[in-house]
Design an enzyme around this catalytic site. Sequence first.
Site, PDB file in Angstrom:
ATOM      1  N   SER A 220      50.679  54.904  37.652  1.00  0.00           N
ATOM      2  CA  SER A 220      50.992  54.308  38.832  1.00  0.00           C
ATOM      3  C   SER A 220      52.257  54.943  39.388  1.00  0.00           C
ATOM      4  O   SER A 220      52.101  56.212  39.828  1.00  0.00           O
ATOM      5  CB  SER A 220      51.196  53.075  38.488  1.00  0.00           C
ATOM      6  OG  SER A 220      51.371  52.264  39.739  1.00  0.00           O
ATOM      7  N   ASP A 346      40.732  50.001  43.585  1.00  0.00           N
ATOM      8  CA  ASP A 346      42.111  49.828  43.610  1.00  0.00           C
ATOM      9  C   ASP A 346      42.667  49.350  44.745  1.00  0.00           C
ATOM     10  O   ASP A 346      43.005  50.080  45.607  1.00  0.00           O
ATOM     11  CB  ASP A 346      42.629  50.965  42.867  1.00  0.00           C
ATOM     12  CG  ASP A 346      44.287  50.650  42.333  1.00  0.00           C
ATOM     13  OD1 ASP A 346      44.999  49.669  42.719  1.00  0.00           O
ATOM     14  OD2 ASP A 346      44.769  51.798  41.951  1.00  0.00           O
ATOM     15  N   HIS A 375      43.328  48.803  39.126  1.00  0.00           N
ATOM     16  CA  HIS A 375      44.723  49.369  39.008  1.00  0.00           C
ATOM     17  C   HIS A 375      45.091  49.405  37.564  1.00  0.00           C
ATOM     18  O   HIS A 375      45.462  48.357  37.024  1.00  0.00           O
ATOM     19  CB  HIS A 375      45.723  48.811  39.840  1.00  0.00           C
ATOM     20  CG  HIS A 375      47.104  49.603  39.927  1.00  0.00           C
ATOM     21  ND1 HIS A 375      47.056  50.596  40.656  1.00  0.00           N
ATOM     22  CD2 HIS A 375      48.200  49.346  39.114  1.00  0.00           C
ATOM     23  CE1 HIS A 375      48.482  51.118  40.541  1.00  0.00           C
ATOM     24  NE2 HIS A 375      49.047  50.295  39.736  1.00  0.00           N
TER      25      HIS A 375
END
Length: 411
Positions: A220, A346, A375
Amino acid sequence: MIDLMGNVNTLTRDLSLYLENQVRINLSGSGVGLSLVLGFGAAYICYYLSSVAKKPQLITGGQTLCHFLKKYCPVVTETYYPTFWCSEGRMQTLLRPFITSKPSMEYRNELIKTADGGQISLDWIDNDGNLLHPVSATRPIVLILPGLTGTSKESYILHMVKESQSQGYRCTVVNNRGVSGERLLTPRTYCAANTEDLETVITHVQERFSEAPLIAAGVSMGGMLLLNYLGKIGRETPLKAAVVFSVGWDVFECTASLEKPLNWILFNYYLTTCLRASISRHKQVLEKLFNLDYVLKAKSIREFDERLTSVMFGYPSNSDYYKDASPCHKLKSIEVPVLCLNALDDVFSPSHAIPKESAKQSPYVSLLLTSHGGHIGFLEGIFPRQTTYMDRVFKQFVQAVIEHGDELRAM
């Protein structure tokens, strides 16, 4: 014991008779209901196999890298079967922290100093005594960068550390300033665009283990930071390769997606609350330069960045910060092999913002795109407690680079 077995047999016989009677009743009185259940079940199986379980897209402009991945990372060509009862992106995102196990790790913590007087917390797994790479000086090192509010204790980090440990590698997790319990010594935290702390860590690790191969993995925001670093440094980096997961490629599009009502309720407000809590812990240091009362009223990540992050790092506006933080602009400057795993569902990283065309022009960057996974989700199996698809990609790629990295030197 004989009486007990007799009771069990009697109970079993009675239960069987009861079930037979119920089946007769259902078949005679509500056979339509049974047919509907079977019909819906068959329809869902057809839908799952045709629309959910798919092979990922592998997009790259480098034939050498493409051949390398298909040869040594078979996971990139295999069908990904998301957990059938939890295939939707939001569900995968929400449930992974609760479903997946948290392997036990005993880290060795190290605090290193920065040029501005701050400190960075590194959590190490040295893996001494392993038989695969017994020589400490040359033992491969995997550098791991967590997400926006993550630390070395997150489930997704622990699984990557466990995979590294099983292969005999040394591993270090880079905790962003002030998030893992250490004191914040200066009025500065972290952001996705400023790579100074990462450069400090990489230099420190390289100086200490100059003979060891070094690979990095980012998740991320950690992946965004890693890509921005590689775009800035180019070929001068000591990293042999990198792998990133669930990266937000265009921060403008990411924040717009997270500000949609449902996404704001499920994700945005919670993350903003975590950011505010992190800031509150260091109020005495930060309030000397920033209006924390105003910052702590932020209701979204965008408001938090407008009120603190972009100001802290000297950007004229939050738009300038978001542009600088977006890795989609840096692909052409990356000059080491990088594998990037994203799910097309996502909500943190909308599919239309993934730089597919730019990746086709880069010999060093490969996009691996799954239809589902959410995600940092990528759950698979009926009850996905252990390994996820993301973990398998991580393990195979890192192992391939360490064991067959010579084949990439021609790039």
